[in-house]
Design a protein around this motif. Structure first.
Motif, PDB file in Angstrom:
ATOM      1  N   LEU A 212      44.177  42.797  48.103  1.00 60.10           N
ATOM      2  CA  LEU A 212      43.920  41.452  47.605  1.00 60.10           C
ATOM      3  C   LEU A 212      44.228  41.370  46.111  1.00 60.10           C
ATOM      4  N   GLY A 213      43.392  40.719  45.349  1.00 64.18           N
ATOM      5  CA  GLY A 213      43.702  40.556  43.934  1.00 64.18           C
ATOM      6  C   GLY A 213      42.443  40.351  43.124  1.00 64.18           C
ATOM      7  N   GLY A 214      42.365  39.236  42.455  1.00 67.02           N
ATOM      8  CA  GLY A 214      41.226  38.977  41.581  1.00 67.02           C
ATOM      9  C   GLY A 214      41.682  38.836  40.137  1.00 67.02           C
ATOM     10  N   LYS A 215      40.718  38.611  39.271  1.00 66.89           N
ATOM     11  CA  LYS A 215      41.033  38.394  37.864  1.00 66.89           C
ATOM     12  C   LYS A 215      41.029  39.743  37.138  1.00 66.89           C
ATOM     13  N   SER A 216      42.220  40.304  36.951  1.00 62.30           N
ATOM     14  CA  SER A 216      42.333  41.611  36.286  1.00 62.30           C
ATOM     15  C   SER A 216      42.251  41.433  34.774  1.00 62.30           C
ATOM     16  N   PRO A 217      41.174  41.915  34.154  1.00 60.30           N
ATOM     17  CA  PRO A 217      40.978  41.679  32.722  1.00 60.30           C
ATOM     18  C   PRO A 217      41.670  42.726  31.852  1.00 60.30           C
ATOM     19  N   VAL A 218      41.838  42.368  30.595  1.00 66.21           N
ATOM     20  CA  VAL A 218      42.342  43.282  29.575  1.00 66.21           C
ATOM     21  C   VAL A 218      41.304  43.371  28.466  1.00 66.21           C
ATOM     22  N   ILE A 219      40.882  44.571  28.145  1.00 67.54           N
ATOM     23  CA  ILE A 219      39.969  44.790  27.026  1.00 67.54           C
ATOM     24  C   ILE A 219      40.751  45.468  25.905  1.00 67.54           C
ATOM     25  N   ILE A 220      40.715  44.890  24.709  1.00 67.15           N
ATOM     26  CA  ILE A 220      41.429  45.456  23.565  1.00 67.15           C
ATOM     27  C   ILE A 220      40.423  45.964  22.536  1.00 67.15           C
ATOM     28  N   ASP A 221      40.512  47.232  22.238  1.00 67.12           N
ATOM     29  CA  ASP A 221      39.726  47.838  21.170  1.00 67.12           C
ATOM     30  C   ASP A 221      40.308  47.357  19.841  1.00 67.12           C
ATOM     31  N   SER A 222      39.484  46.846  18.968  1.00 63.60           N
ATOM     32  CA  SER A 222      39.980  46.274  17.711  1.00 63.60           C
ATOM     33  C   SER A 222      40.673  47.312  16.832  1.00 63.60           C
ATOM     34  N   ALA A 223      40.415  48.600  17.089  1.00 64.61           N
ATOM     35  CA  ALA A 223      41.064  49.651  16.302  1.00 64.61           C
ATOM     36  C   ALA A 223      42.473  49.961  16.813  1.00 64.61           C
ATOM     37  N   TYR A 224      42.841  49.427  17.971  1.00 66.51           N
ATOM     38  CA  TYR A 224      44.157  49.709  18.539  1.00 66.51           C
ATOM     39  C   TYR A 224      45.230  48.877  17.828  1.00 66.51           C
ATOM     40  N   ASP A 225      46.479  49.285  17.995  1.00 63.97           N
ATOM     41  CA  ASP A 225      47.625  48.558  17.440  1.00 63.97           C
ATOM     42  C   ASP A 225      47.751  47.213  18.172  1.00 63.97           C
ATOM     43  N   ILE A 226      47.312  46.145  17.522  1.00 66.89           N
ATOM     44  CA  ILE A 226      47.263  44.826  18.157  1.00 66.89           C
ATOM     45  C   ILE A 226      48.667  44.330  18.503  1.00 66.89           C
ATOM     46  N   ASP A 227      49.629  44.598  17.647  1.00 66.30           N
ATOM     47  CA  ASP A 227      51.000  44.152  17.885  1.00 66.30           C
ATOM     48  C   ASP A 227      51.573  44.796  19.152  1.00 66.30           C
ATOM     49  N   LEU A 228      51.361  46.091  19.308  1.00 67.48           N
ATOM     50  CA  LEU A 228      51.875  46.795  20.481  1.00 67.48           C
ATOM     51  C   LEU A 228      51.149  46.334  21.744  1.00 67.48           C
ATOM     52  N   ALA A 229      49.840  46.130  21.634  1.00 68.88           N
ATOM     53  CA  ALA A 229      49.072  45.645  22.791  1.00 68.88           C
ATOM     54  C   ALA A 229      49.613  44.297  23.255  1.00 68.88           C
ATOM     55  N   ALA A 230      49.872  43.384  22.308  1.00 68.67           N
ATOM     56  CA  ALA A 230      50.381  42.055  22.661  1.00 68.67           C
ATOM     57  C   ALA A 230      51.732  42.161  23.366  1.00 68.67           C
ATOM     58  N   TYR A 368      42.637  46.712  32.657  1.00 73.65           N
ATOM     59  CA  TYR A 368      43.514  47.202  31.597  1.00 73.65           C
ATOM     60  C   TYR A 368      42.706  47.370  30.313  1.00 73.65           C
ATOM     61  N   THR A 369      42.951  48.468  29.610  1.00 73.24           N
ATOM     62  CA  THR A 369      42.264  48.720  28.349  1.00 73.24           C
ATOM     63  C   THR A 369      43.242  49.279  27.331  1.00 73.24           C
ATOM     64  N   PHE A 370      43.193  48.743  26.130  1.00 73.76           N
ATOM     65  CA  PHE A 370      44.022  49.259  25.042  1.00 73.76           C
ATOM     66  C   PHE A 370      43.111  49.915  24.008  1.00 73.76           C
ATOM     67  N   SER A 371      43.175  51.219  23.941  1.00 76.93           N
ATOM     68  CA  SER A 371      42.331  51.972  23.012  1.00 76.93           C
ATOM     69  C   SER A 371      42.828  53.404  22.900  1.00 76.93           C
TER      70      SER A 371
END
Length: 470
Positions: A212-230, A368-371
């Motif tokens: 199935l599916g659902g709402k797959s969230p993304v959590i971004i750690d503020s210390a991560y490279d924001i430009d690369l995450a975007a 998804y997590t960016f950290s």
């Protein structure tokens, strides 16, 4: 078509009972034929998906055709290893019994596939069914009339029609299929229809896989490279115009980093689509008028601020990527899985608040997590639930065929990809072969039981248990 469906099911059942699909060389041949079909008919497949979905050619060749060819060939090569009888390690006294686990095909199976990635989500399960030695009916989506009709024409040219059939149609045909008994049902789609499929399967006690599916969230750690995450998030969201079950659905980021993220999204959108996505051959269309209207309605009702406004063309069902910031709980964009090129940003005051936000909702198909923080990664593994968890990228986990793909809870159950799909359609058939020479060993089980026999037979009851350490 409905009047012929029971005959098709019965014919495939008879084929399975005949043993045609059992030999490994036969299964390998069918897998190679499936790969040949994808390779030889790739232009027709692309043309059909362009008509039905407006899919970019590179996206079709990479994500649909190429992946099926690679997995079919790889499955054929690895099949002899997968199908080997297993001999579990047992106690010395049981080794004479020759315990074994045979790999038996489940039988005649039904595969119901969706419209968003119709090639891969039709044939990926079928690869496992073929490898396992099952016969199968493939029911593609009625929302793709051109592609579905193409499958009905080309599949019999490559795969044995005595074992594999395509059944087209809409709700009446699907209903007819679900009224019949199947040895396994594999459904990919949404939760509403999944409940109907599960209820139908329960009537026959048919085993079931729900992707199935659902709402797959993304959590971004503020210390991560924001430009690369975007950059990586936007790329994942643009695949098939966001119409995929593992698309990033919404982003959670600490409040003071939200505007930096917005600017990065704008930068990378301009790099991806210098002239915009509306007429880009690298960006797809929305599947139907009803889905298009649903997305426009979600946008019209949001209380968030649209910071990257995608242009829309209702006549062509085109909607450019759209970013909305300052989205809060209860917003229209958080009501249901978006399944389109709209990305809401939900600002939070802490990473713990982000975790709590995710945990307050149904378990997603992927988190998804960016950290770069290993401690945070382990915290997310321990404190959240999702079908998969991906660090520092989006969508790319689908390229790792050796990983099991599955949901949990509302996002589904059952596994697929390569051996995991083979396992889905395979029964582990256990066996022992008791030799005559073991009779002396078995003597104590016979009645009447002596005191010594009772003591030996009940020894497990008195197994020492380690003391509590907590």
């Amino acid at each position: 078509m409905t009047s012929t469906i029971p005959k098709i099911r019965d014919a495939l059942h008879a084929t399975f009972r005949s043993g045609l699909t059992r030999p490994l060389p036969w299964r390998q041949h069918q897998l190679y034929q499936l790969a040949r079909m994808a390779q030889n008919e790739r232009e027709l497949i692309y043309d059909a998906l362009q008509i039905d979905l407006g899919k970019p050619k590179t996206e079709v060749l990479v994500n649909e055709v190429g992946s099926i060819i690679a997995r079919a060939v790889k499955s054929a090569k690895q099949l002899p290893e997968w199908a080997k009888t297993e001999y579990p390690d047992v106690a010395d006294r049981q080794k004479l019994w020759k315990p074994a686990i045979y790999k038996a095909p489940k039988g005649n199976v039904l595969i119901i596939s969706p419209w968003n990635y119709p090639m891969v989500l039709s044939f990926q399960p079928l690869i496992g069914a073929i490898a396992a030695g099952c016969t199968a009916v493939l029911k593609p989506s009625e929302l793709l009339p051109t592609f579905s009709q193409l499958l009905e024409e080309i599949v019999p040219k490559y795969l044995d029609p005595n074992a594999y059939r395509v059944v087209n149609g809409a709700v009446p045909e699907t209903t007819e299929l679900l009224e019949l008994q199947w040895d396994h049902i594999f459904y990919t789609g949404n939760g509403k229809v999944a409940r109907i499929v599960a209820s139908a399967a329960a009537k026959h006690l048919s085993p079931l896989t729900l992707e199935l599916g659902g709402k797959s969230p993304v959590i971004i750690d503020s210390a991560y490279d924001i430009d690369l995450a975007a950059k990586r998030i936007l790329w994942g969201k643009c695949n098939n115009a966001g119409q995929i079950c593992v698309a990033p659905d919404y982003v959670l980021i600490q409040r003071d980093k939200q505007d930096e993220l917005v600017k990065a999204f704008q930068k990378h959108y301009n790099a991806f689509f210098p002239k915009g996505a509306l007429d880009s051959p690298s960006f797809g269309s929305i599947v139907s008028d009803s889905h298009y209207k649903r997305l426009i309605s979600l946008l019209s009702r949001t209380k968030g601020e649209v910071v990257l406004r995608g242009r829309a063309d209702a006549a062509r069902r085109r909607l450019e990527p759209t970013i909305v910031k300052d989205v809060v709980d209860g917003d229209s964009l958080l009501e249901e899985e978006i399944f389109g090129p709209i990305l809401p940003i939900v600002p939070v005051d802490s990473l713990q608040q982000a975790i709590n936000f995710v945990n307050a909702r149904s378990h997603p198909l992927v988190l998804y997590t960016f950290s770069d923080n290993e401690s945070l990664k382990q915290q997310l593994v321990s404190e959240t639930q999702s079908g998969g968890i991906v660090f520092n990228d989006t969508f790319q986990q689908l390229a790792v065929s050796e990983l099991p793909f599955a949901g949990v809870g509302e996002s589904g159950y059952g596994y697929q990809f390569m051996k995991h799909t083979y396992d889905t359609f395979t029964q582990l058939r256990s066996s022992i072969d008791m030799p005559k020479e073991a009779e002396a060993q078995l003597a104590m089980r016979y009645l009447p039981h002596s005191e010594e026999a009772v003591k030996a037979l009940t020894a497990a009851v008195y197994t020492p248990i380690p003391p509590n350490r907590l």
